[in-house]
Design a protein around this motif. Structure first.
Motif: not given
Lengths: 178, 257
Positions: B232-248
């Motif tokens: 979680d800390a890593y994902l926050s830190g790198i400014d990860a985008g929202a999880p892609l939905d199945a289609a994307a």
């Protein structure tokens, strides 16, 4: 004043709302509070992305929801811990008080038994008061999808409640609609 | 869509009841009022809205939670009793507060992850920046070393929640998201003696494992609902985008081929 200075106080003020939405997703008080805490952390780190003057609760709902989706995918199991239902009043108090408390907890329990997609949209629109368009942007689906899920949710909820002897149909108010 | 009469659908009635109908639709509904079935349906939508709102009044917030959030707000993004280095934002760039000698961003995250690991998980390690196919020298213990030498290429191109068996080790794709540079990233979990959770991103035609952490095997089999703090800390830190939905996600994975 930094973006964090704006977001920080709003987090505190919106805690009850955030907990309520998290509870609708997790159906567990402990997991809901944990989710809210993580979402607050994420919100502070992403404070720059909140546009002041826009709807803060919708922004937070999106953060909370994305975190929850990621957690479900990691653990592959959804929270199945049932929410504690409000105790029904046995004796004491008037009949009306007991019945109305019963009605509330039965409705809450029925809502918790709705399929996730229906419960989510019912929560956002009917409980949290978002418009169809706002709910669509939180969930990331078209408004038409929101409307079909929402109408099915309410029809299903009405069926569940009527089966318990709870009257759903409300006489229309005289306030202008549409 | 259920139809009460030939023309007016449940959804139109619901929109009318919720004040969301367009003027044209509202006019059509109003013209048809008086039909008992429609009246009953409108009452259903009104009633369910009212009952739902009443079913969940705002509850008082537990003192302990409020206190933790207030402390977090005061320190700007980390709980007060958390020794992790605080993260500052400048525009859209997330940088660690660090001493004068600026370290490359990835090394800074390694330092952050190490301190998080020390606190939250106790055992584990990470290795970052290693490309697949090249002999990697993992910094970590046996858990993360499992990743080295695994043929991850095909497994990382599978849709989320696919488990691929790699020589007796199972890799499950968890989610896809876009990194800060728009690159496609996968969160994955490798299950063997330890669970290794990781993030790999696609750059210049190859997968790079940017982050990996091994968790302690848990005797009780309890999967902590709070998830993986280091990840979680890593994902926050790198400014990860929202999880892609199945289609994307489907589109993004198809573009890899």
């Amino acid at each position: 004043m930094t973006a964090r200075d704006d977001v920080g106080p709003m987090l505190i003020a919106f805690l009850p709302t955030m907990r309520r939405f998290a509870l609708s997703l997790t159906r567990s008080v402990d997991q809901a509070d944990d989710l809210v805490q993580s979402a607050c952390e994420r919100a502070l780190l992403s404070a720059e992305s909140f546009a002041p003057g826009t709807r803060f609760d919708a922004w937070m709902f999106r953060i909370i929801r994305n975190l929850w989706i990621d957690r479900i995918r990691r653990t592959k199991t959804q929270a199945a811990v049932p929410v504690e239902e409000a105790d029904t009043v046995e004796g004491g108090g008037g009949e009306d008080a007991a019945v109305s408390r019963l009605e509330l907890s039965d409705t809450a329990a029925a809502i918790m038994r709705l399929p996730d997609e229906q419960r989510e949209v019912l929560t956002l629109v009917c409980i949290e008061g978002l418009s169809y368009a706002e709910a669509a942007s939180v969930i990331g689906v078209p408004v038409g999808t929101i409307m079909s899920r929402l109408s099915r949710a309410r029809v299903k909820l009405a069926g569940m409640l009527e089966a318990k002897g709870i009257t759903v149909a409300a006489p229309r108010s005289s306030a202008t609609r549409g | 869509m259920a139809q009460v009469n030939g023309e007016i659908t449940d959804e139109m009635l619901m929109a009318y009841a919720d004040g969301e109908a367009s003027p044209a639709e509202a006019a059509r509904v109003e013209a048809a009022l008086g039909d008992p079935k429609m009246e009953a349906r409108l009452a259903l939508f009104d009633g369910t809205r009212r009952l739902s709102a009443e079913a969940f009044p705002p509850q008082p917030v537990p003192d302990a939670l409020r206190a933790r959030i207030e402390a977090m707000v005061a320190t700007g993004g980390r709980p007060a009793n958390d020794a992790r280095p605080a993260v500052e934002t400048a525009g859209n760039v997330v940088a660690l507060r660090q001493p004068a000698t600026a370290a490359p961003r990835r090394q800074a995250f390694m330092a952050m992850a190490a301190s998080v690991l020390g606190l939250a998980i106790g055992v584990g390690a990470f290795f970052a920046g290693a490309e697949f196919g090249s002999p990697a020298t993992p910094a970590g213990g046996p858990g993360v070393a499992q990743l080295a030498g695994l043929p991850l290429d095909g497994a990382l191109a599978a849709p989320s929640d696919t488990t691929t068996n790699l020589d007796g080790t199972a890799l499950r794709t968890v989610a896809s998201f876009r990194g800060a540079g728009g690159e496609l990233c996968r969160e994955f979990a490798v299950e063997a003696e330890r669970t290794v959770s990781g993030v790999a991103c696609r750059r210049e035609g190859a997968w790079e494992v940017d982050f990996a952490v091994a968790s302690l095997p848990d005797a009780g089999g309890y999967a902590p609902a709070s998830g993986n703090e280091a990840l979680d800390a890593y994902l926050s830190g790198i400014d990860a985008g929202a999880p892609l939905d199945a289609a994307a996600e489907g589109e993004a994975l198809a573009a890899l081929r």
